[in-house]
Motif scaffolding. Structure first.
Motif, PDB file in Angstrom:
ATOM      1  N   ILE A  84       0.849  -1.203   0.000  1.00  0.00           N
ATOM      2  CA  ILE A  84       0.000   0.000   0.000  1.00  0.00           C
ATOM      3  C   ILE A  84       0.881   1.249   0.000  1.00  0.00           C
ATOM      4  O   ILE A  84       2.026   1.223   0.468  1.00  0.00           O
ATOM      5  CB  ILE A  84      -0.954   0.031   1.220  1.00  0.00           C
ATOM      6  N   THR A  85       0.347   2.327  -0.554  1.00  0.00           N
ATOM      7  CA  THR A  85       1.037   3.626  -0.557  1.00  0.00           C
ATOM      8  C   THR A  85       0.453   4.490   0.548  1.00  0.00           C
ATOM      9  O   THR A  85      -0.775   4.600   0.684  1.00  0.00           O
ATOM     10  CB  THR A  85       0.875   4.326  -1.920  1.00  0.00           C
ATOM     11  N   ILE A  86       1.327   5.116   1.330  1.00  0.00           N
ATOM     12  CA  ILE A  86       0.895   5.929   2.476  1.00  0.00           C
ATOM     13  C   ILE A  86       1.201   7.397   2.178  1.00  0.00           C
ATOM     14  O   ILE A  86       2.373   7.777   2.067  1.00  0.00           O
ATOM     15  CB  ILE A  86       1.647   5.506   3.764  1.00  0.00           C
ATOM     16  N   ILE A  87       0.164   8.215   2.010  1.00  0.00           N
ATOM     17  CA  ILE A  87       0.377   9.648   1.784  1.00  0.00           C
ATOM     18  C   ILE A  87      -0.078  10.475   2.982  1.00  0.00           C
ATOM     19  O   ILE A  87       0.101  11.684   3.010  1.00  0.00           O
ATOM     20  CB  ILE A  87      -0.334  10.141   0.495  1.00  0.00           C
ATOM     21  N   ASN A  88      -0.672   9.801   3.970  1.00  0.00           N
ATOM     22  CA  ASN A  88      -1.139  10.488   5.166  1.00  0.00           C
ATOM     23  C   ASN A  88      -0.704   9.667   6.383  1.00  0.00           C
ATOM     24  O   ASN A  88      -0.931   8.454   6.418  1.00  0.00           O
ATOM     25  CB  ASN A  88      -2.673  10.616   5.122  1.00  0.00           C
ATOM     26  N   PRO A  89      -0.062  10.289   7.391  1.00  0.00           N
ATOM     27  CA  PRO A  89       0.394   9.530   8.568  1.00  0.00           C
ATOM     28  C   PRO A  89      -0.719   8.738   9.262  1.00  0.00           C
ATOM     29  O   PRO A  89      -0.454   7.718   9.900  1.00  0.00           O
ATOM     30  CB  PRO A  89       0.947  10.621   9.490  1.00  0.00           C
ATOM     31  N   ALA A  90      -1.972   9.184   9.126  1.00  0.00           N
ATOM     32  CA  ALA A  90      -3.088   8.471   9.755  1.00  0.00           C
ATOM     33  C   ALA A  90      -3.258   7.067   9.175  1.00  0.00           C
ATOM     34  O   ALA A  90      -3.820   6.179   9.815  1.00  0.00           O
ATOM     35  CB  ALA A  90      -4.377   9.271   9.583  1.00  0.00           C
ATOM     36  N   GLN A  91      -2.769   6.841   7.941  1.00  0.00           N
ATOM     37  CA  GLN A  91      -2.906   5.537   7.281  1.00  0.00           C
ATOM     38  C   GLN A  91      -1.740   4.596   7.612  1.00  0.00           C
ATOM     39  O   GLN A  91      -1.706   3.471   7.125  1.00  0.00           O
ATOM     40  CB  GLN A  91      -2.948   5.730   5.759  1.00  0.00           C
ATOM     41  N   PHE A  92      -0.768   5.062   8.397  1.00  0.00           N
ATOM     42  CA  PHE A  92       0.450   4.281   8.651  1.00  0.00           C
ATOM     43  C   PHE A  92       0.122   3.012   9.432  1.00  0.00           C
ATOM     44  O   PHE A  92      -0.370   3.074  10.562  1.00  0.00           O
ATOM     45  CB  PHE A  92       1.441   5.145   9.429  1.00  0.00           C
ATOM     46  N   PRO A  93       0.376   1.811   8.852  1.00  0.00           N
ATOM     47  CA  PRO A  93       0.015   0.568   9.545  1.00  0.00           C
ATOM     48  C   PRO A  93       1.016   0.223  10.660  1.00  0.00           C
ATOM     49  O   PRO A  93       2.174   0.648  10.626  1.00  0.00           O
ATOM     50  CB  PRO A  93       0.066  -0.482   8.430  1.00  0.00           C
ATOM     51  N   ASP A  94       0.572  -0.560  11.610  1.00  0.00           N
ATOM     52  CA  ASP A  94       1.412  -0.967  12.736  1.00  0.00           C
ATOM     53  C   ASP A  94       2.550  -1.871  12.260  1.00  0.00           C
ATOM     54  O   ASP A  94       2.402  -2.635  11.309  1.00  0.00           O
ATOM     55  CB  ASP A  94       0.548  -1.712  13.760  1.00  0.00           C
ATOM     56  N   LYS A  95       3.700  -1.757  12.935  1.00  0.00           N
ATOM     57  CA  LYS A  95       4.894  -2.503  12.538  1.00  0.00           C
ATOM     58  C   LYS A  95       4.676  -4.013  12.582  1.00  0.00           C
ATOM     59  O   LYS A  95       5.286  -4.771  11.817  1.00  0.00           O
ATOM     60  CB  LYS A  95       6.055  -2.109  13.452  1.00  0.00           C
ATOM     61  N   LEU A  96       3.799  -4.501  13.465  1.00  0.00           N
ATOM     62  CA  LEU A  96       3.546  -5.938  13.603  1.00  0.00           C
ATOM     63  C   LEU A  96       2.876  -6.537  12.376  1.00  0.00           C
ATOM     64  O   LEU A  96       2.987  -7.734  12.125  1.00  0.00           O
ATOM     65  CB  LEU A  96       2.692  -6.203  14.847  1.00  0.00           C
ATOM     66  N   SER A  97       2.147  -5.702  11.611  1.00  0.00           N
ATOM     67  CA  SER A  97       1.420  -6.210  10.446  1.00  0.00           C
ATOM     68  C   SER A  97       2.129  -5.896   9.125  1.00  0.00           C
ATOM     69  O   SER A  97       1.547  -6.027   8.055  1.00  0.00           O
ATOM     70  CB  SER A  97       0.003  -5.629  10.420  1.00  0.00           C
ATOM     71  N   VAL A  98       3.381  -5.446   9.213  1.00  0.00           N
ATOM     72  CA  VAL A  98       4.139  -5.049   8.022  1.00  0.00           C
ATOM     73  C   VAL A  98       5.477  -5.781   8.010  1.00  0.00           C
ATOM     74  O   VAL A  98       6.162  -5.865   9.036  1.00  0.00           O
ATOM     75  CB  VAL A  98       4.369  -3.519   8.020  1.00  0.00           C
ATOM     76  N   SER A  99       5.858  -6.316   6.828  1.00  0.00           N
ATOM     77  CA  SER A  99       7.161  -6.988   6.730  1.00  0.00           C
ATOM     78  C   SER A  99       8.290  -5.989   6.519  1.00  0.00           C
ATOM     79  O   SER A  99       9.386  -6.154   7.036  1.00  0.00           O
ATOM     80  CB  SER A  99       7.137  -8.020   5.595  1.00  0.00           C
ATOM     81  N   GLU A 100       8.020  -4.910   5.751  1.00  0.00           N
ATOM     82  CA  GLU A 100       9.010  -3.833   5.601  1.00  0.00           C
ATOM     83  C   GLU A 100       8.338  -2.561   5.096  1.00  0.00           C
ATOM     84  O   GLU A 100       7.301  -2.595   4.435  1.00  0.00           O
ATOM     85  CB  GLU A 100      10.153  -4.243   4.662  1.00  0.00           C
ATOM     86  N   TYR A 101       8.979  -1.426   5.441  1.00  0.00           N
ATOM     87  CA  TYR A 101       8.547  -0.119   4.946  1.00  0.00           C
ATOM     88  C   TYR A 101       9.499   0.312   3.828  1.00  0.00           C
ATOM     89  O   TYR A 101      10.698   0.012   3.866  1.00  0.00           O
ATOM     90  CB  TYR A 101       8.573   0.926   6.063  1.00  0.00           C
ATOM     91  N   LEU A 102       8.963   1.036   2.862  1.00  0.00           N
ATOM     92  CA  LEU A 102       9.767   1.532   1.738  1.00  0.00           C
ATOM     93  C   LEU A 102       9.652   3.046   1.654  1.00  0.00           C
ATOM     94  O   LEU A 102       8.557   3.595   1.832  1.00  0.00           O
ATOM     95  CB  LEU A 102       9.289   0.908   0.424  1.00  0.00           C
ATOM     96  N   GLU A 103      10.763   3.722   1.376  1.00  0.00           N
ATOM     97  CA  GLU A 103      10.733   5.177   1.199  1.00  0.00           C
ATOM     98  C   GLU A 103      11.189   5.518  -0.218  1.00  0.00           C
ATOM     99  O   GLU A 103      12.017   4.808  -0.799  1.00  0.00           O
ATOM    100  CB  GLU A 103      11.610   5.881   2.234  1.00  0.00           C
TER     101      GLU A 103
END
Length: 658
Positions: A441-460
């Motif tokens: 998923i693409t995150i353009i708003n901090p409110a949409q930021f998923p919890d670290k436990l449900s994510v394998s990695e973040y991309l910038e």
């Protein structure tokens, strides 16, 4: 009788004036130029564009780095061809927007049709003046689609800069003919020989093909026109083919609706014809066609290979999509490829200052995005700022110019929040995968930021940055790039004095103040350009701001773990200055999950309850202070902190108060 006399005078005033006996050689005999003044479309006979076969048409753009003299060269070309009169006031004639005049930069690509006689043949030259800043490269890309060649302008004093390289490769990839021009040879420190060697080394263009000019004084500018005719090929199209035209730009007029700028790749278009847009499938009747000289000049028709404008009674801003193909009714053609949609690099929230202005701002945004199609819009809302939008821009200057145009052209005052960049998250949670219907998923708003436990990695997002600088500033610039988490990819000496550095930057590190810092470190001599380089894995976190333990959604930010402490401390300090004091103490905290990383305390207003105790036992004083503390503690439990709108605006504003 008096009325009849006035009517006769008015009728005489509307009659076309005769063509002057001695028209300039560069203008055809029918071109209505009188007394050296630029002609007007009012009251004149319409031009016959069929007099120009495809072989005598040249479509070209002027491309360069910022402030290398593109618009000044365009002014001289307009004067030499008799399109405008020669006066001292001809400065950036094609820069029509107020923001362009104020900032001294080209923001919007503008086209103009020139008529020139070379060796006894009349030529139609369609010129497009393009912006030079990296934030407006989408304008350059769209302009090149309507051209067969470019004039690459390089400053004889500054030499090749970062955006010169970027624009050259845009033209090179589009397989356009390139005419190198070295401008500002009249300057005291000009060194055209050095620039010619740079052009040969970087672009593999022989030095004898470079034309040395001074656009300000008009030196050798005529040679540029002759080179355009000799080197740039005519368009590859035919008048007998079915109509096929590309919409490469459009504007909105309150009285005539949408005015579309079109380039014809086949056939003819004239007033009264019925046309269809390939994208929307809607049908219109052509009200007016013409060319830009640079003002609108109606013509009988436009033919294959020509560039002009079209008015067809389109009242909605969504009806003329840039990149769309138009054709005659019941004569469908294969649509042209159009343009790759612009990829936003920076996002910011935009809200009306007063919510009653929401509909007016919505209308203004629709009309302005018609003229600037690289801006993306998503609806958004905030508890503190109300209903608004999340806008995507190509860069920070693009965002500032867009905001300035809203104020100047539509009289709209808005609140623009701090810029952010689009992040991505690779999901590992089956529940979230099912909810979003995709793994990423693409995150353009901090409110949409998923919890670290449900994510394998973040991309910038990352960009490949090109820095061109004098060699004496290399040390400072390398240190700056390392501080911004950049990775060096290449380093090359253009000549004995100038160096070109290539770095892979995280976009978030350069989006706010990198360019300003680079300029100050290099005394203004370094130039910077960047291009998209995809995404990379990063240690990202969501930083919340708490007021007395309650999170404030609008102040949440996504940030790299290494920068969290400094950013949290700065935000807490800024909030302490802006939130008004209450009758109870306020704890302002920056938190990552449940861990507090920074804190500021806003002291409460308090009455001096021991003022009446003069002398006497200490227990009396302690009793009064204890009772006051209990009251404050109770008030803090039931008290609700309302952060004023002004405080939000001051904290979320774009300018950094570092």
């Amino acid at each position: 009788m008096a009325l009849a006399g006035r009517a006769a005078l008015l009728w005489r005033a509307r009659l076309p004036s005769p063509c002057p006996a001695a028209a300039p050689l560069c203008c055809p005999a029918w071109l209505p130029v009188a007394c050296g003044r630029p002609y007007s479309s009012r009251g004149k006979g319409k031009l016959d564009m069929s007099a120009y076969p495809v072989e005598s048409i040249r479509n070209f753009s002027i491309i360069a780095h910022v402030d290398h003299g593109k618009s000044t060269l365009a002014d001289r070309l307009l004067e030499i061809t008799g399109t405008i009169s020669k006066t001292d006031r001809n400065e950036q004639v094609l820069d029509k927007l107020q923001v362009e005049r104020e900032r001294g930069i080209t923001v919007k690509a503008q086209s103009a049709s020139l008529f020139y006689n070379h060796e006894g043949i009349n030529y139609l030259l369609n010129l497009i003046d393009t912006p030079g800043h990296v934030d407006f490269s989408y304008e350059v890309l769209r302009s090149l689609s309507a051209c067969q060649g470019v004039i690459l302008v390089v400053d004889a004093n500054e030499g090749i800069q970062a955006q010169t390289v970027a624009n050259f490769y845009l033209a090179f990839e589009a397989q356009l003919s390139i005419i190198p021009v070295i401008n500002k040879i009249d300057l005291k420190n000009a060194n055209p020989e050095r620039v010619e060697k740079q052009i040969e080394k970087l672009f593999d263009i022989p030095t004898d093909e470079c034309i040395r000019i001074s656009a300000k004084q008009g030196t050798n500018v005529e040679k540029v026109l002759q080179k355009v005719i000799e080197k740039i090929p005519p368009p590859q199209c035919n008048t007998v083919d079915p109509l096929k035209a590309l919409v490469f730009d459009s504007t909105f007029d309150h009285y005539r609706g949408v005015i579309a700028n079109i380039a014809l790749f086949g056939g003819e278009i004239a007033k009264g014809q019925k046309i269809v847009f390939a994208h929307s499938k809607k049908r219109y009747e052509v009200n007016e066609v013409g060319i830009l000289t640079p003002n609108e000049q109606p013509t009988h028709k436009l033919c294959a290979g020509q560039v002009g404008y079209l008015i067809a009674g389109m009242k909605e801003v969504t009806e003329a999509q840039i990149g769309d193909t138009l054709f005659l009714y019941k004569q469908p053609v294969e649509p042209l490829p159009g343009f790759k949609s612009a990829k936003p690099m920076v996002y910011a929230g935009m809200y009306p200052v007063d919510q009653t202005e929401y509909n007016n701002l919505k209308s203004a945004l629709e009309r302005l995005t018609l003229n600037d199609s690289s801006v993306t819009i998503h609806c958004d809302s905030s508890l503190a700022l109300g209903a608004g939008w999340r806008l995507g821009f190509l860069g920070l200057l693009h965002m500032e110019v867009f905001n300035q145009r809203l104020e100047q052209e539509y009289n709209m005052s808005v609140v623009l929040t701090a810029p952010t960049v689009p992040y991505k998250a690779v999901l590992s949670s089956a529940k979230l995968k099912k909810e979003y219907g995709k793994n990423q998923i693409t995150i353009i708003n901090p409110a949409q930021f998923p919890d670290k436990l449900s994510v394998s990695e973040y991309l910038e997002p990352t960009v490949l940055g090109t820095i061109v600088t004098p060699h004496e500033y290399i040390g400072k610039i390398i240190t700056l790039c390392q501080d911004r988490r950049a990775v060096q990819k290449d380093m090359m000496y253009i000549d004995e004095n100038r160096v070109m550095l290539k770095y892979l930057f995280p976009l978030n590190e350069i989006v706010v103040d990198f360019y300003d810092t680079l300029k100050s470190l290099s005394s203004g001599y370094a130039s910077f350009d960047y291009e998209d380089a995809g995404y990379q894995s990063a240690d990202l976190i969501k930083m919340d701001i708490l007021l007395n333990g309650n999170p404030v959604e609008e102040l949440a930010t996504i940030i790299h773990n290494d920068k969290a402490y400094a950013a949290g401390k700065l935000l807490c300090e800024r909030l302490k200055e802006t939130i008004p004091r209450q009758l109870f103490e306020i704890a302002i905290q920056a938190a990552i999950g449940k861990k507090i990383i920074a804190r500021e305390t806003l002291k409460a207003y308090r009455k001096n309850v021991v003022a009446k105790c003069y002398g006497g036992d200490i227990t009396r004083r302690m009793k009064l202070l204890k009772r006051q503390a209990e009251g404050k503690r109770l008030m803090r439990k039931i008290g609700n902190i309302e952060v004023p709108r002004d405080a939000f605006i001051r904290v979320l504003k774009r300018e950094s108060d570092k």
